[in-house]
Design an enzyme around this catalytic site. Structure first.
Site, PDB file in Angstrom:
ATOM      1  CD1 TRP A  17      18.076  49.756  36.927  1.00  0.00           C
ATOM      2  CD2 TRP A  17      16.760  49.516  35.135  1.00  0.00           C
ATOM      3  NE1 TRP A  17      18.044  48.425  36.612  1.00  0.00           N
ATOM      4  CE2 TRP A  17      17.233  48.243  35.522  1.00  0.00           C
ATOM      5  CE3 TRP A  17      15.907  49.616  34.028  1.00  0.00           C
ATOM      6  CZ2 TRP A  17      16.889  47.076  34.834  1.00  0.00           C
ATOM      7  CZ3 TRP A  17      15.567  48.457  33.353  1.00  0.00           C
ATOM      8  CH2 TRP A  17      16.046  47.202  33.757  1.00  0.00           C
ATOM      9  NE  ARG A  18      22.702  47.717  37.554  1.00  0.00           N
ATOM     10  CZ  ARG A  18      23.246  46.509  37.544  1.00  0.00           C
ATOM     11  NH1 ARG A  18      24.277  46.249  36.764  1.00  0.00           N
ATOM     12  NH2 ARG A  18      22.769  45.567  38.331  1.00  0.00           N
ATOM     13  CD  GLU A  34      15.134  47.348  42.170  1.00  0.00           C
ATOM     14  OE1 GLU A  34      14.601  46.220  42.160  1.00  0.00           O
ATOM     15  OE2 GLU A  34      16.359  47.514  42.004  1.00  0.00           O
ATOM     16  CD  GLN A  39       8.745  36.479  41.461  1.00  0.00           C
ATOM     17  OE1 GLN A  39       8.328  35.387  41.173  1.00  0.00           O
ATOM     18  NE2 GLN A  39       9.948  36.666  42.003  1.00  0.00           N
ATOM     19  CG  LEU A  77       5.899  44.415  32.759  1.00  0.00           C
ATOM     20  CD1 LEU A  77       6.958  43.860  31.812  1.00  0.00           C
ATOM     21  CD2 LEU A  77       6.250  45.834  33.170  1.00  0.00           C
ATOM     22  N   GLY A  78       2.317  41.910  32.917  1.00  0.00           N
ATOM     23  CA  GLY A  78       1.865  40.953  33.924  1.00  0.00           C
ATOM     24  C   GLY A  78       1.787  41.515  35.332  1.00  0.00           C
ATOM     25  CE1 TYR A  79       2.110  37.288  39.375  1.00  0.00           C
ATOM     26  CE2 TYR A  79       4.385  37.778  38.852  1.00  0.00           C
ATOM     27  CZ  TYR A  79       3.416  36.892  39.249  1.00  0.00           C
ATOM     28  OH  TYR A  79       3.767  35.596  39.514  1.00  0.00           O
ATOM     29  CE1 TYR A 117      15.717  43.075  45.598  1.00  0.00           C
ATOM     30  CE2 TYR A 117      13.857  44.167  44.528  1.00  0.00           C
ATOM     31  CZ  TYR A 117      15.190  43.825  44.551  1.00  0.00           C
ATOM     32  OH  TYR A 117      16.024  44.245  43.565  1.00  0.00           O
ATOM     33  CG  ASP A 135      17.151  39.328  44.003  1.00  0.00           C
ATOM     34  OD1 ASP A 135      18.111  38.944  44.687  1.00  0.00           O
ATOM     35  OD2 ASP A 135      17.260  39.559  42.784  1.00  0.00           O
ATOM     36  CB  CYS A 197      32.517  32.610  40.868  1.00  0.00           C
ATOM     37  SG  CYS A 197      31.686  33.492  42.206  1.00  0.00           S
ATOM     38  CB  CYS A 203      31.710  29.895  47.218  1.00  0.00           C
ATOM     39  SG  CYS A 203      30.113  29.097  46.938  1.00  0.00           S
TER      40      CYS A 203
END
Length: 350
Positions: A17-18, A34, A39, A77-79, A117, A135, A197, A203
DNA sequence: AAATCGTGGCT
DNA sequence: TAGCCAAGATT
């Protein structure tokens, strides 16, 4: 935080999707991805995303699809409220906005299934708005960058505020995705790779060598156990009896293997057999099916029977909600994983 | 505002 | 293994 965008330009993950850095992605594709990613891991989402996009290339196509087709494509896929809201949202976008997604956080968040979100993610990634999707990844990264000691979930409000201070006016979408890539690959929950990083010098937690201890979290309630029975009726012409679950609640709108409601304790077999959906020679399949949901663990005892093709259903099977589905069609049915496990267990040769 | 809502992978 | 975790939303 310029170092983060520079890192993103070099190391960004290729995802279906990018689009290239600096470009705005197709709002429909961003939205679809999205919703699926809520989750849910990238790995689990990719094949579903590909299938959905191929089958329903536009919001209009998705809005025109029967809900059951969408639920069936979502199975596994759930939910599942996400799938129902996905369909609702597609219809709303077509009816209210002529098939074009709105571009502001406020308008996006009014749509079904789009919360804080996701509204911010779509606004930033698809429309270039200076929005800040927060997120779990971003919460973790920000908690470490600013060394926030307050535990989650209490700290959510503060973490959102801090995250918003980081979002640049330009390339907000790339920045949001960079934060998520950072959280997924470098600033991981355990054993973060602080040495490589790109923002280590910014940080606070890394400076104290305590990145891994943040964010702090409150303990979770333990998972209760539930138990139940399931009746897998096989007709002599090769079909399985399934039942449509109520629209709301667990596995809402999906198909299930009929059985009495699950409970805290296991009733006697004798009582269970009285609630069989069809008269038949019911045989208890050895072993049980265990399935872990988010907030409870389920153990199911499975009965199986071979019944005549014209067998009539009992009253308590709720015949109006039942349907016979050919075994060869099960793969394309709106069957959640737990029900597939139950059917597989019943059909296993024991 | 705390509970509810799936699943599979990883340690 | 048993818990932890994942690009949260809804009520």
């Amino acid at each position: 935080m310029d170092a983060l965008l520079a890192w993103y330009d070099e190391e960004r993950r290729e995802l279906p999707w990018r689009v290239a850095p600096g470009k705005r992605a197709n709002p429909y594709r961003v939205w679809l991805s999205e919703i699926m990613l809520q989750q849910t891991t990238v790995k689990a989402v990719i094949p579903y995303y590909q299938r959905f996009l191929h089958r329903w290339p536009t919001v209009k196509a998705l809005a025109a699809a029967p809900l059951d087709d969408v639920l069936a494509a979502w199975a596994g896929l759930g939910y599942y409220s996400r799938a129902r809201n996905l369909h609702k949202c597609a219809i709303a976008v077509v009816e209210q906005f002529g098939g074009k997604f709105p571009s502001t956080v406020a308008e996006l968040q009014k749509l079904p299934g789009i919360g804080p979100y996701t509204a911010n993610a779509i606004a930033a990634i698809a429309f270039g708005e200076a929005a800040t999707p927060v997120d779990g990844n971003v919460e973790r990264v920000v908690a470490r960058l600013f060394s926030v000691r307050q535990p989650l979930p209490t700290a959510k409000t503060e973490l959102k505020r801090l995250a918003a201070t980081l979002t640049p006016d330009r390339r907000a979408g790339d920045f949001a995705q960079a934060m998520m890539d950072l959280g997924a690959g470098i600033c991981t929950p355990r054993r973060p790779s602080c040495l490589v990083c790109p923002v280590q010098s910014d940080c606070a937690a890394a400076a104290h060598g305590m990145a891994e201890t943040l964010p702090m979290k409150l303990g979770k309630a333990e998972r209760p156990n539930r138990v139940g029975f399931a009746f897998v009726a096989l007709s002599e012409d090769g079909r399985v009896l399934l039942r449509r679950r109520p629209e709301a609640g667990l596995l809402g709108g999906m198909l299930e293997v009929p059985g009495p409601a699950w409970g805290d304790e296991l009733p006697p077999r004798k009582d269970a057999l009285r609630s069989a959906p069809v008269r038949g020679d019911w045989w208890e399949v050895p072993g049980t099916v265990v399935h872990v949901f988010t907030h409870f663990r389920l153990e199911v005892i499975v009965f199986r029977a071979l019944v005549p093709a014209d067998a009539s259903l009992t009253f308590w099977a709720e015949p109006d909600r039942c349907q016979w589905v050919a075994r060869r069609d099960l793969h394309a049915a709106a069957l959640p994983s737990v029900m597939r496990k139950i059917i597989a267990h019943a059909l296993s040769e024991n």
